[in-house]
Scaffold this motif. Structure first.
Motif, PDB file in Angstrom:
ATOM      1  N   SER A   1       9.375  16.375   4.329  1.00 26.06           N
ATOM      2  CA  SER A   1       9.158  17.809   4.242  1.00 26.06           C
ATOM      3  C   SER A   1       7.880  18.221   4.981  1.00 26.06           C
ATOM      4  N   VAL A   2       6.845  17.394   4.875  1.00 25.45           N
ATOM      5  CA  VAL A   2       5.566  17.731   5.509  1.00 25.45           C
ATOM      6  C   VAL A   2       5.662  17.693   7.035  1.00 25.45           C
TER       7      VAL A   2
ATOM      8  N   PHE B   1       7.189   4.821   6.867  1.00 24.21           N
ATOM      9  CA  PHE B   1       6.025   4.581   6.018  1.00 24.21           C
ATOM     10  C   PHE B   1       6.433   4.442   4.547  1.00 24.21           C
TER      11      PHE B   1
ATOM     12  N   ALA C   1       1.683   3.100  -3.183  1.00 26.60           N
ATOM     13  CA  ALA C   1       0.634   3.746  -3.976  1.00 26.60           C
ATOM     14  C   ALA C   1       0.272   5.113  -3.423  1.00 26.60           C
ATOM     15  N   VAL C   2       0.879   5.476  -2.293  1.00 28.54           N
ATOM     16  CA  VAL C   2       0.515   6.725  -1.634  1.00 28.54           C
ATOM     17  C   VAL C   2       1.538   7.807  -1.973  1.00 28.54           C
ATOM     18  N   SER C   3       1.051   8.967  -2.367  1.00 22.92           N
ATOM     19  CA  SER C   3       1.940  10.085  -2.668  1.00 22.92           C
ATOM     20  C   SER C   3       2.781  10.434  -1.440  1.00 22.92           C
ATOM     21  N   PRO C   4       4.070  10.771  -1.640  1.00 18.38           N
ATOM     22  CA  PRO C   4       4.927  11.104  -0.493  1.00 18.38           C
ATOM     23  C   PRO C   4       4.314  12.181   0.392  1.00 18.38           C
ATOM     24  N   VAL C   5       3.697  13.168  -0.222  1.00 20.31           N
ATOM     25  CA  VAL C   5       3.099  14.240   0.559  1.00 20.31           C
ATOM     26  C   VAL C   5       2.004  13.703   1.479  1.00 20.31           C
ATOM     27  N   ILE C   6       1.201  12.784   0.944  1.00 21.21           N
ATOM     28  CA  ILE C   6       0.133  12.196   1.751  1.00 21.21           C
ATOM     29  C   ILE C   6       0.734  11.315   2.856  1.00 21.21           C
TER      30      ILE C   6
ATOM     31  N   LEU D   1       1.394  13.704   5.439  1.00 20.81           N
ATOM     32  CA  LEU D   1       0.135  14.294   5.914  1.00 20.81           C
ATOM     33  C   LEU D   1      -0.562  13.421   6.954  1.00 20.81           C
ATOM     34  N   ILE D   2      -0.591  12.108   6.709  1.00 19.54           N
ATOM     35  CA  ILE D   2      -1.348  11.238   7.619  1.00 19.54           C
ATOM     36  C   ILE D   2      -0.802  11.322   9.039  1.00 19.54           C
ATOM     37  N   TYR D   3       0.513  11.504   9.196  1.00 20.03           N
ATOM     38  CA  TYR D   3       1.069  11.608  10.546  1.00 20.03           C
ATOM     39  C   TYR D   3       0.767  12.967  11.168  1.00 20.03           C
TER      40      TYR D   3
ATOM     41  N   LEU E   1       0.794  -1.230   0.000  1.00 19.52           N
ATOM     42  CA  LEU E   1       0.000   0.000   0.000  1.00 19.52           C
ATOM     43  C   LEU E   1       0.834   1.290   0.000  1.00 19.52           C
ATOM     44  N   PRO E   2       1.857   1.409   0.850  1.00 14.71           N
ATOM     45  CA  PRO E   2       2.600   2.683   0.887  1.00 14.71           C
ATOM     46  C   PRO E   2       3.175   3.108  -0.461  1.00 14.71           C
TER      47      PRO E   2
ATOM     48  N   PHE F   1      12.052  12.987   0.443  1.00 16.33           N
ATOM     49  CA  PHE F   1      11.900  14.432   0.509  1.00 16.33           C
ATOM     50  C   PHE F   1      10.471  14.842   0.858  1.00 16.33           C
TER      51      PHE F   1
END
Lengths: 278, 288
Positions: free
Chosen positions: B231-232, B164, B120-125, B128-130, B117-118, B227
Motif C-alpha cells: 500500500s505504501v 522484503f 520484526a518490521v511493521s509492514p508499513v515500515i 516506507l524504507i523503499y 529481521l523483516p 497489504f
C-alpha cells in the motif's frame, strides 16, 4: 567470515552460496533499512524530538501500545485454553480446529480487516447485539483490540502447544501421590512450566500488534488523537511528503519492536537453560 | 487413592489419559465448549462474513466483480509479484541454508538473526524504507528521475516491498531441517566423486523437499496477500499498480461492499488452500 574448518571444507559451494546470501540480504534488507536510519538522522535533533513527541504522534503510540497490550493479554488466556484443549483432550473436529488456528497468519490482513469491521459495525452480526447496550466496537479502541486479538491468536497457542505436548506425566503423577488436587496441580506444577512459552507468545503477539496495519485500519475509523494507530501516521506523513518525520516515527516504532524481540530472546534462553538443567 | 492409581495405570496407552491426570468430565466438556465457541467467534465468523457478503447480491454480481477489468489487472499484478518474489526468496533460502548449515564460520548467529529481521518490521515500515530509498525525495530519487526509472508507484517497488516482507519464510523452514540433516550424506557423495550441484540435487534436495515446499507455500500466501507494505509503495493507480488486496480496499472505501468481499473471497480461498496444503505437508515432514 570465510574461515571454514578443514573437515567441512570437503563440501563445495561455500563462496557461491555465502556470497549470494550476503549480496541479496544487503540489497533487499540491509541497505533499505540503512536508508531509514539515514533519513531519520537527516532531521535535526530538535526537529526529531519535536516530531516524535507531538501530541498527535504520542496519542498514536499510546493507542498502538495499549490496544496491542490488551489484545496480547487476552490471547494469553485464549491461547492457553486452546492449546490445553487441543493437546490434552480428544474430540471430533480437533484436527480441523488445530489447522484453523493458523488462519490469521494465512488470511491477508485486508480481508480480515473488512470482515471484522463488517461483523463489529453497528449493523453487523455482533455489533448489532451490543449497539443497544451503548457498546460501540467498530471505530473505537475496543474494535482495534478485537482485530489484534484475531491477528495475534496463533502466537500463544503455537508457543504453548509443543511445551504442553512434551510435558512428562511424572511430575503430575508425583503430585497426585503426594495428595494434591487437580486444581493445585495445574497451578503449582503445570502452569509454571508453561509460563516462559506463554510469555514468549505474548511478546510475539504484542510486537505483531504494534506494527499491524491492514486488519486494523478499516475497523479503527482513524480519528486523529482517538483511533489513529502509529503505522497509519507514518503513511499520513508520507502523503504529506514529510519523509524525515515519517522516518522518525518509524524509527521509534522499530526500536520498540526490537526491544520486545530482545526480551523474547532472553526469555527463550532462560527457558532453554531450565530445560537443560532439568 | 492408591486403588484408583492401580486401576488407571495400565501399560502405555497414549490416547487414554489416566483419570487422576485429567479433569472431570464436566470440566472437560466446559473447556472444550468454550474453546469451540472462541474459535467460532474469532475465526469462523470472519470467514462466514466474507462468504455471505460476497454473495449478498447474488451470483451475477459476484461474477461481475471478479470479471471487472480492474480486478483482473489487480489479479495479474498479484500473480506477477508472487512469480518474482517467491522464486528469488526460495533461491536465497536455499543458498543461505547451504552456507549456514553445511559450513562453520564466524558471525553465523548474526546472519541468522539478520535473516529474521523483516519479521520484526511493521509492514508499513517495510514499504516506507523503499520510498525513502527510491521515492521522488528519497536518497536515490533524483538520480532515478534523471534516468527515467520509476520504482515507487510502479511494479518494481511493489515487487521489492513484497520480497522484503516474505524474505525469511523459505530460509526459516530450511535452516532447522538442514541443520538436523548434518553433512555426512553430502560428504559421502563428494567422496564418491559427485560434483557440487549433483550433490545438492541428488542428496540434499530429496531430504528437505517437503520443508522447502512448506516454506514456499507460506511465502506465496504472504506475497499474494500483503497489504501494508504494498500500500505504501503502490500509489493506488487503478488497473496499473493495484494488487488484489489494494483493489479490495478501494472497492470497500467506495462502499462497493459485495464487490470488495467477492474479491476478498478469492484471497480467502488462497488462505484456506494454503492451510490445507500446509497440514498435508506437515504430516509428511512428521512421517519422514
Amino acid at each position: 567470515m570465510a574461515q571454514t574448518t578443514k573437515t567441512k571444507r570437503l563440501l563445495p559451494g561455500f563462496r557461491l552460496t555465502m556470497g549470494f546470501s550476503i549480496l541479496y540480504l544487503s540489497l533487499i534488507v540491509l541497505i533499505p533499512l540503512a536508508a531509514l536510519a539515514a533519513k531519520s538522522a537527516s532531521l535535526p535533533a530538535g526537529m526529531w524530538w519535536e516530531t516524535v513527541t507531538a501530541p498527535r504522534i504520542l496519542a498514536s503510540y499510546k493507542l498502538s501500545l495499549m490496544t496491542s497490550f490488551f489484545a496480547a493479554a487476552a490471547n494469553l488466556f485464549i491461547g492457553l485454553l486452546l492449546a490445553w484443549v487441543l493437546v490434552r483432550y480428544r474430540f471430533p473436529g480437533r484436527r480441523i480446529i488445530d489447522g484453523l488456528i493458523d488462519l490469521p497468519f494465512a488470511l491477508p490482513t485486508a480481508v480480515a480487516g473488512i470482515a471484522l469491521t463488517t461483523i463489529y459495525a453497528p449493523n453487523g452480526w455482533i455489533g448489532r447485539l451490543l449497539a443497544p447496550l451503548g457498546v460501540k466496537i467498530a471505530y473505537s479502541p475496543l474494535g482495534i483490540t478485537l482485530a489484534l486479538v484475531f491477528i495475534g491468536l496463533p502466537f500463544v497457542v503455537r508457543t504453548v502447544q509443543p511445551v504442553l505436548q512434551d510435558l512428562e506425566a511424572d511430575m503430575e503423577e508425583a503430585a497426585v501421590m503426594l495428595g494434591a488436587y487437580r486444581r493445585k496441580i495445574f497451578f503449582r506444577v503445570i502452569l509454571p512450566e508453561l509460563v516462559p512459552a506463554m510469555l514468549t507468545g505474548f511478546a510475539l503477539a504484542f510486537a505483531r500488534g504494534i506494527g499491524e496495519y491492514g486488519s486494523v485500519v478499516f475497523i479503527s475509523g482513524n480519528m486523529p488523537m482517538k483511533t489513529e494507530i502509529a503505522p497509519l501516521l507514518i503513511i499520513t506523513k508520507l502523503e504529506q511528503y514529510e519523509y524525515g518525520q515519517a522516518a522518525a516515527i518509524a524509527v521509534v516504532l522499530l526500536l520498540i519492536s526490537f526491544l520486545l524481540l530482545l526480551v523474547i530472546n532472553l526469555l527463550q534462553r532462560r527457558a532453554g537453560r531450565r530445560l537443560h538443567a532439568a | 487413592m492408591a486403588a484408583t492409581i492401580d486401576q488407571t495405570l495400565p501399560e502405555n496407552k497414549p490416547m487414554r489419559t489416566p483419570r487422576h491426570l485429567t479433569e472431570s468430565g464436566a470440566v472437560r466438556a466446559l473447556l472444550i465448549g468454550v474453546a469451540l465457541l472462541l474459535v467460532g467467534a474469532i475465526i469462523l465468523l470472519p470467514l462466514a462474513t466474507v462468504i455471505t457478503q460476497a454473495f449478498s447480491k447474488g451470483w451475477d454480481a459476484y461474477a461481475a466483480a471478479l470479471r471487472d477489468p480492474d480486478a483482473l489487472a489487480a489479479l495479474r499484478l498479484t500473480l506477477i509479484t508472487a512469480a518474482i518474489a517467491v522464486p528469488l526468496n526460495t533461491l536465497f533460502g536455499l543458498a543461505a541454508a547451504w552456507a549456514i548449515t553445511k559450513f562453520k564460520f564466524r558471525g553465523k548467529q548474526l546472519l541468522v538473526t539478520l535473516i529474521d529481521l523483516p519479521f520484526a518490521v511493521s509492514p508499513v515500515i517495510s514499504g516506507l524504507i523503499y520510498v525513502l530509498l527510491f521515492g521522488a525525495q528519497g536518497l536515490l530519487g533524483p538520480w532515478l528521475q534523471e534516468h527515467n526509472v520509476s520504482i515507487i508507484f510502479a511494479t518494481p517497488g511493489i515487487v521489492l516491498a513484497t520480497m522484503f516482507v516474505t524474505f525469511p519464510f523459505v530460509a526459516r523452514e530450511l535452516l532447522p531441517l538442514m541443520e538436523e540433516q548434518g553433512v555426512q550424506d553430502e560428504e559421502a557423495a563428494v567422496t564418491l566423486g559427485a560434483r557440487g550441484f549433483r550433490v545438492f540435487f541428488k542428496v540434499t534436495l530429496p531430504n528437505v523437499k517437503w520443508g522447502l515446499l512448506y516454506g514456499m507455500i507460506l511465502c506465496n500466501a504472504r506475497a499474494m496477500g500483503e497489504f501494508g507494505a504494498v500500500s505504501v509503495v503502490s500509489g493506488h493507480i487503478r488497473g496499473e499498480t493495484n494488487t488484489l488486496p489494494l483493489h479490495i480496499e478501494i472497492l470497500y472505501n467506495e462502499y462497493k461492499f459485495s464487490a470488495a468481499f467477492a474479491v476478498a473471497s478469492l484471497l480467502m480461498l488462497l488462505a484456506v488452500v494454503t492451510l490445507i496444503v500446509k497440514s498435508v505437508v506437515e504430516s509428511r515432514i512428521h512421517r519422514n
